[in-house]
Design an enzyme around this catalytic site. Structure first.
Site, PDB file in Angstrom:
ATOM      1  N   TYR A  79       0.844  -1.200   0.000  1.00  0.00           N
ATOM      2  CA  TYR A  79       0.000   0.000   0.000  1.00  0.00           C
ATOM      3  C   TYR A  79       0.881   1.252   0.000  1.00  0.00           C
ATOM      4  O   TYR A  79       0.772   2.120  -0.884  1.00  0.00           O
ATOM      5  CB  TYR A  79      -0.943  -0.032   1.213  1.00  0.00           C
ATOM      6  CG  TYR A  79      -1.637   1.275   1.458  1.00  0.00           C
ATOM      7  CD1 TYR A  79      -2.430   1.863   0.473  1.00  0.00           C
ATOM      8  CD2 TYR A  79      -1.511   1.942   2.687  1.00  0.00           C
ATOM      9  CE1 TYR A  79      -3.058   3.078   0.691  1.00  0.00           C
ATOM     10  CE2 TYR A  79      -2.137   3.150   2.911  1.00  0.00           C
ATOM     11  CZ  TYR A  79      -2.908   3.716   1.907  1.00  0.00           C
ATOM     12  OH  TYR A  79      -3.519   4.916   2.138  1.00  0.00           O
ATOM     13  N   ASN A 132      -3.756   8.586  10.615  1.00  0.00           N
ATOM     14  CA  ASN A 132      -4.966   7.743  10.656  1.00  0.00           C
ATOM     15  C   ASN A 132      -6.248   8.568  10.649  1.00  0.00           C
ATOM     16  O   ASN A 132      -6.607   9.177  11.655  1.00  0.00           O
ATOM     17  CB  ASN A 132      -4.918   6.831  11.875  1.00  0.00           C
ATOM     18  CG  ASN A 132      -3.916   5.719  11.657  1.00  0.00           C
ATOM     19  OD1 ASN A 132      -2.733   5.969  11.454  1.00  0.00           O
ATOM     20  ND2 ASN A 132      -4.394   4.485  11.660  1.00  0.00           N
ATOM     21  N   ARG A 175      -0.450  -7.831  12.700  1.00  0.00           N
ATOM     22  CA  ARG A 175      -0.940  -7.771  11.330  1.00  0.00           C
ATOM     23  C   ARG A 175       0.251  -7.460  10.424  1.00  0.00           C
ATOM     24  O   ARG A 175       1.034  -6.547  10.722  1.00  0.00           O
ATOM     25  CB  ARG A 175      -1.995  -6.660  11.233  1.00  0.00           C
ATOM     26  CG  ARG A 175      -2.769  -6.621   9.946  1.00  0.00           C
ATOM     27  CD  ARG A 175      -3.854  -5.560   9.979  1.00  0.00           C
ATOM     28  NE  ARG A 175      -3.299  -4.216  10.057  1.00  0.00           N
ATOM     29  CZ  ARG A 175      -4.025  -3.101  10.050  1.00  0.00           C
ATOM     30  NH1 ARG A 175      -5.345  -3.185  10.022  1.00  0.00           N
ATOM     31  NH2 ARG A 175      -3.457  -1.922  10.112  1.00  0.00           N
TER      32      ARG A 175
END
Ligand code: UDP
Length: 335
Positions: free
Chosen positions: A140, A169, A281
């Protein structure tokens, strides 16, 4: 003169479209609705197509008086990008290449590009400034960085001016509750925690508790989506005045761990939120905190909603009133 907003029916795109309309700007939206919601841009001229659909882009640039573009349309999930990098290169890099080629063809001179803190990878220091090394840890961030670089060379070659905005974010929702965040499936932390507060999911998985942070969970810098919208507007104005390309970070300069975010959600919602520890993750850096001094100084940007609690309150207001997102009920930009 109108601004073309690609990905304008998505989360950050739709809040920016609403903000631009409120500033009196004329806006045209292009979105393939793979993730976006047409209802989020009710009443705005809308084209449903991919960035690579040359015919639709020809039609837009011929029929509409477009002098600038704000380019959001992209795939934007860190984890998904690690498992499906080719899709990210196809959609993000190839899509942006097609769009920018049309800008050059139609002599559109200005583009604001939706970039990301993920371009930095694991930063050597915090807060991060724009000149720090960019070594992405996931496809990404890598694809967004590739597009930033393509834009830089397009300025050299064709005089296309670009402003890349590296957001940290994005969170929150329109304070008046007209539009908000609705992804299916949801993968972002705050909406996931609020779904748990609404009883729509049993628990929240915390991805990694062994990061080198104060409680072992990842630290992020949460920025209100309308403050991002404001920055896009200011960046476009500044770029037209200065006729210069530029790159800016956009964050609040304050980091919160995943556990702190969940605690803030508990305070705002007054609900029990069950959590479980899960594995890390893939592609997640431990800490991402912005220095936005450059945007503050050069764009005159001033976040209106810098407090995490208020960001969560606005998100909670949206989720409580639209538990099914855009699926149920009427969402209208009319006051
Ligand atoms: N996160 C988590 N559980 C979730 C979703 C996210 O622990 O169900 C963590 C994620 O690993 C990251 C942070 O929350 O450290 C913010 O993730 P998000 O997907 O919201 O934004 P990103 O940082 O990927 O842009």
């Amino acid at each position: 003169m109108a601004i073309l907003v690609t990905g304008g029916a998505g989360y950050i795109g739709s809040h920016t479209v609403m903000y631009l309309k409120e500033q009196g700007e004329e806006v045209v939206v292009l979105d393939n609705l793979s993730k976006g919601h047409e209802r989020a841009v009710d009443g705005v001229p809308f084209y449903q197509a991919d960035l690579t659909d040359g015919k639709v882009l020809d039609h837009i640039f011929t029929d509409r008086d477009i002098d600038s573009v704000i380019h959001f349309a992209a795939s934007s999930l860190v984890g998904e990008s690690v498992t499906n990098p080719l899709e990210y290169y196809r959609n993000n890099v190839t899509g942006s290449h097609a769009l920018v080629s049309k800008l050059v063809e139609y002599e559109v001179k200005y583009i604001v590009f939706s970039s990301t803190a993920a371009t930095y990878g694991n930063p050597e220091r915090t807060p991060i400034v724009e000149s720090d090394p960019t070594i992405p840890t996931n496809p990404y961030g890598e694809t967004k960085l590739a597009i930033e670089k393509m834009l830089r060379w397009c300025d050299e070659a064709y005089g296309l001016k670009s402003t890349s905005l590296r957001y940290f974010n994005a969170a929150g929702a329109d304070p008046e509750g007209r539009i908000g965040e609705d992804h299916d499936p949801e993968s972002h932390l705050i909406p996931i925690v609020l779904q748990a507060a609404l009883g729509q999911r049993e628990k929240v998985s915390i991805f990694g508790n062994d990061y080198p942070t104060k409680d072992g969970t990842c630290v992020r810098d949460y920025i209100h989506v309308l403050d991002l919208a404001q920055a896009h507007y200011l960046a476009l104005k500044r770029m037209k005045e200065s006729n210069e390309s530029n790159i800016f970070n956009l964050g609040n300069g304050k980091g919160f761990t995943v556990k702190e975010v969940i605690d803030t959600c508990r305070i705002v919602t007054e609900k029990e939120i069950v959590v479980e520890d899960a594995s890390r993750r893939a592609g997640d850096p431990a800490v991402l905190i912005a220095s936005s001094q450059k945007a503050i100084k050069e764009l005159g940007w001033k976040p209106v909603y810098p407090e995490l609690q208020q960001i969560v309150e606005h998100a909670w207001n949206w989720h409580q009133n639209h538990p099914q997102g855009y699926k149920a009920g009427t969402v209208s930009l009319e006051r």
